[in-house]
Design a protein around this motif. Sequence first.
Motif, PDB file in Angstrom:
ATOM      1  N   LEU A   4       0.070  43.598  22.470  1.00  0.00           N
ATOM      2  CA  LEU A   4      -0.819  44.549  21.802  1.00  0.00           C
ATOM      3  C   LEU A   4      -1.897  45.050  22.754  1.00  0.00           C
ATOM      4  CD1 LEU A   4      -1.238  42.781  18.342  1.00  0.00           C
ATOM      5  CD2 LEU A   4       0.171  44.776  18.875  1.00  0.00           C
ATOM      6  N   GLU A   5      -2.411  44.169  23.591  1.00  0.00           N
ATOM      7  CA  GLU A   5      -3.447  44.573  24.549  1.00  0.00           C
ATOM      8  C   GLU A   5      -2.901  45.587  25.543  1.00  0.00           C
ATOM      9  OE1 GLU A   5      -6.709  42.584  27.618  1.00  0.00           O
ATOM     10  OE2 GLU A   5      -4.974  41.406  26.955  1.00  0.00           O
ATOM     11  N   ARG A   6      -1.674  45.362  26.033  1.00  0.00           N
ATOM     12  CA  ARG A   6      -1.087  46.301  26.993  1.00  0.00           C
ATOM     13  C   ARG A   6      -0.796  47.651  26.344  1.00  0.00           C
ATOM     14  NH1 ARG A   6       2.798  41.741  29.910  1.00  0.00           N
ATOM     15  NH2 ARG A   6       1.065  40.661  30.948  1.00  0.00           N
ATOM     16  N   MET A   7      -0.389  47.625  25.083  1.00  0.00           N
ATOM     17  CA  MET A   7      -0.189  48.874  24.361  1.00  0.00           C
ATOM     18  C   MET A   7      -1.517  49.607  24.175  1.00  0.00           C
ATOM     19  SD  MET A   7       2.547  47.448  21.535  1.00  0.00           S
ATOM     20  CE  MET A   7       2.927  49.018  20.731  1.00  0.00           C
ATOM     21  N   GLN A   8      -2.572  48.859  23.875  1.00  0.00           N
ATOM     22  CA  GLN A   8      -3.880  49.475  23.700  1.00  0.00           C
ATOM     23  C   GLN A   8      -4.395  50.079  25.008  1.00  0.00           C
ATOM     24  OE1 GLN A   8      -7.151  46.821  22.653  1.00  0.00           O
ATOM     25  NE2 GLN A   8      -7.978  48.389  21.284  1.00  0.00           N
ATOM     26  N   SER A  48       7.266  55.176  23.809  1.00  0.00           N
ATOM     27  CA  SER A  48       6.879  54.612  25.110  1.00  0.00           C
ATOM     28  C   SER A  48       5.974  53.406  24.931  1.00  0.00           C
ATOM     29  CB  SER A  48       6.175  55.686  25.954  1.00  0.00           C
ATOM     30  OG  SER A  48       7.024  56.779  26.191  1.00  0.00           O
ATOM     31  N   LEU A  49       5.056  53.487  23.974  1.00  0.00           N
ATOM     32  CA  LEU A  49       4.166  52.360  23.711  1.00  0.00           C
ATOM     33  C   LEU A  49       4.948  51.155  23.193  1.00  0.00           C
ATOM     34  CD1 LEU A  49       1.215  54.317  22.062  1.00  0.00           C
ATOM     35  CD2 LEU A  49       1.100  53.047  24.207  1.00  0.00           C
ATOM     36  N   ILE A  50       5.910  51.395  22.328  1.00  0.00           N
ATOM     37  CA  ILE A  50       6.719  50.292  21.801  1.00  0.00           C
ATOM     38  C   ILE A  50       7.518  49.635  22.921  1.00  0.00           C
ATOM     39  CG2 ILE A  50       8.720  49.762  20.341  1.00  0.00           C
ATOM     40  CD1 ILE A  50       7.551  51.768  18.302  1.00  0.00           C
ATOM     41  N   ARG A  51       8.023  50.416  23.869  1.00  0.00           N
ATOM     42  CA  ARG A  51       8.763  49.827  25.002  1.00  0.00           C
ATOM     43  C   ARG A  51       7.859  48.897  25.799  1.00  0.00           C
ATOM     44  NH1 ARG A  51      11.382  54.894  25.304  1.00  0.00           N
ATOM     45  NH2 ARG A  51       9.878  55.683  26.825  1.00  0.00           N
ATOM     46  N   ILE A  52       6.599  49.278  25.988  1.00  0.00           N
ATOM     47  CA  ILE A  52       5.658  48.405  26.699  1.00  0.00           C
ATOM     48  C   ILE A  52       5.491  47.091  25.949  1.00  0.00           C
ATOM     49  CG2 ILE A  52       3.213  48.137  27.316  1.00  0.00           C
ATOM     50  CD1 ILE A  52       3.181  51.164  27.905  1.00  0.00           C
ATOM     51  N   GLY A  53       5.342  47.187  24.629  1.00  0.00           N
ATOM     52  CA  GLY A  53       5.190  45.978  23.830  1.00  0.00           C
ATOM     53  C   GLY A  53       6.415  45.091  23.869  1.00  0.00           C
ATOM     54  N   LEU A  54       7.599  45.682  23.714  1.00  0.00           N
ATOM     55  CA  LEU A  54       8.834  44.901  23.703  1.00  0.00           C
ATOM     56  C   LEU A  54       9.100  44.255  25.057  1.00  0.00           C
ATOM     57  CD1 LEU A  54      11.169  47.203  21.557  1.00  0.00           C
ATOM     58  CD2 LEU A  54      10.075  45.057  20.870  1.00  0.00           C
ATOM     59  N   ASP A  55       8.743  44.944  26.135  1.00  0.00           N
ATOM     60  CA  ASP A  55       8.901  44.346  27.471  1.00  0.00           C
ATOM     61  C   ASP A  55       8.057  43.078  27.587  1.00  0.00           C
ATOM     62  OD1 ASP A  55      10.656  46.295  28.290  1.00  0.00           O
ATOM     63  OD2 ASP A  55       9.160  47.466  29.398  1.00  0.00           O
ATOM     64  N   SER A  87       6.166  48.036  15.185  1.00  0.00           N
ATOM     65  CA  SER A  87       6.183  49.391  14.634  1.00  0.00           C
ATOM     66  C   SER A  87       4.836  50.062  14.816  1.00  0.00           C
ATOM     67  CB  SER A  87       6.521  49.356  13.134  1.00  0.00           C
ATOM     68  OG  SER A  87       7.710  48.655  12.885  1.00  0.00           O
ATOM     69  N   ILE A  88       4.882  51.375  14.944  1.00  0.00           N
ATOM     70  CA  ILE A  88       3.668  52.179  14.994  1.00  0.00           C
ATOM     71  C   ILE A  88       3.741  53.184  13.860  1.00  0.00           C
ATOM     72  CG2 ILE A  88       2.244  53.733  16.361  1.00  0.00           C
ATOM     73  CD1 ILE A  88       3.331  52.475  18.875  1.00  0.00           C
ATOM     74  N   CYS A  89       2.763  53.123  12.976  1.00  0.00           N
ATOM     75  CA  CYS A  89       2.803  53.957  11.775  1.00  0.00           C
ATOM     76  C   CYS A  89       1.386  54.370  11.392  1.00  0.00           C
ATOM     77  CB  CYS A  89       3.469  53.199  10.625  1.00  0.00           C
ATOM     78  SG  CYS A  89       2.694  51.597  10.264  1.00  0.00           S
ATOM     79  N   LEU A 103      -1.598  52.323  12.878  1.00  0.00           N
ATOM     80  CA  LEU A 103      -1.430  50.873  12.844  1.00  0.00           C
ATOM     81  C   LEU A 103      -0.270  50.482  13.752  1.00  0.00           C
ATOM     82  CD1 LEU A 103      -1.657  49.656   9.127  1.00  0.00           C
ATOM     83  CD2 LEU A 103      -2.829  48.652  11.069  1.00  0.00           C
ATOM     84  N   ILE A 104      -0.489  49.493  14.574  1.00  0.00           N
ATOM     85  CA  ILE A 104       0.611  48.871  15.311  1.00  0.00           C
ATOM     86  C   ILE A 104       0.857  47.521  14.655  1.00  0.00           C
ATOM     87  CG2 ILE A 104       1.446  48.030  17.535  1.00  0.00           C
ATOM     88  CD1 ILE A 104      -0.461  49.984  18.887  1.00  0.00           C
ATOM     89  N   LEU A 105       2.019  47.369  14.057  1.00  0.00           N
ATOM     90  CA  LEU A 105       2.360  46.165  13.289  1.00  0.00           C
ATOM     91  C   LEU A 105       3.385  45.337  14.057  1.00  0.00           C
ATOM     92  CD1 LEU A 105       2.802  47.771   9.754  1.00  0.00           C
ATOM     93  CD2 LEU A 105       0.822  46.485  10.575  1.00  0.00           C
ATOM     94  N   CYS A 106       3.189  44.026  14.028  1.00  0.00           N
ATOM     95  CA  CYS A 106       4.060  43.150  14.798  1.00  0.00           C
ATOM     96  C   CYS A 106       4.313  41.859  14.030  1.00  0.00           C
ATOM     97  CB  CYS A 106       3.386  42.838  16.137  1.00  0.00           C
ATOM     98  SG  CYS A 106       4.363  41.844  17.261  1.00  0.00           S
ATOM     99  N   ALA A 107       5.578  41.441  13.988  1.00  0.00           N
ATOM    100  CA  ALA A 107       5.949  40.127  13.458  1.00  0.00           C
ATOM    101  C   ALA A 107       6.958  39.501  14.408  1.00  0.00           C
ATOM    102  CB  ALA A 107       6.533  40.244  12.057  1.00  0.00           C
ATOM    103  N   VAL A 108       6.684  38.280  14.818  1.00  0.00           N
ATOM    104  CA  VAL A 108       7.485  37.619  15.846  1.00  0.00           C
ATOM    105  C   VAL A 108       7.748  36.178  15.423  1.00  0.00           C
ATOM    106  CG1 VAL A 108       7.543  36.876  18.260  1.00  0.00           C
ATOM    107  CG2 VAL A 108       6.521  39.084  17.664  1.00  0.00           C
TER     108      VAL A 108
END
Length: 272
Positions: free
Chosen positions: A202-206, A218-225, A236-238, A254-259
């Motif tokens: 999340l920090e890298r996406m921010q 592109s932001l989601i790819r950074i997060g997934l990496d 998700s970004i919504c 909102l950037i939502l994340c569940a892991v």
Amino acid sequence: MQVLHTYQELQVFRKSLDSVGFVPTMGALHPGHASLITRSKQENPQTIVSIFVNPTQFGPNEDLSRYPRDLEADLKLCQSLGVDGVFVPTVAELYPFEHAITLNPASDLLGHEAEHRPTHFNGVLQVVLKLFNLVCPQKAYFGKKDAQQLLHVQRLVADFFLEIEIVPCEIVRDHDGLALSSRNVYLSASQRQEALKIPQALERMQIAYQQGMRDTASLIRIGLDTLQGLEVHYLSICNHNLEPLAQVKSNQTLILCAVQVGQVRLLDNLWV
């Protein structure tokens, strides 16, 4: 501080109070909960906290039976923070009928958590409405970490014309950046290190957003990496209506994340 076990005790106690702030919890209180209580204490003459592990928001294969419970420690924390009353009902107290009335969450606020926990928000809304009716607060405090839950509760209040102000409170993080959660106690030392990839993602996406990146793919790819090696349920970004966005919009995203980390399912998010 009064400890109240029945709704009759709560009703008698409530009549002795004026304006009330309310913090509903499932116990296993941590500094995140403490921040909600402190905010309520600052903004209301009296504060009531509820401690109730709500069975209707757990799925059949979830951790209801082993959800962390430490009522003695919870009550000590509430006492130290100056809470006026703690409502600690049993399941039978809040669900007196074998066939309870249920609530269906708004269909436009589903997806994400609802895809993985289909009955979760039904149970959340069911118990929140019961607690609101019992406590009759002027303000109720919810953390932003459970972002989708917060949106559902806000919709509940608006749709049923409840005279309650829902106060969203900022995410509280541990010293290493991991969002505080009662379920963090399940993590082993090595799993906790792996879980740190979540706030790092999340920090890298921010940072990328602050540097001018607006394209959500592109932001989601950074997060997934950053989350490689973990089981990502969603990233998700919504917008605040949970509609997917192609471009980030300031104050509307909102950037939502569940892991999944081992047996622990962790939520985190970023309000842009």
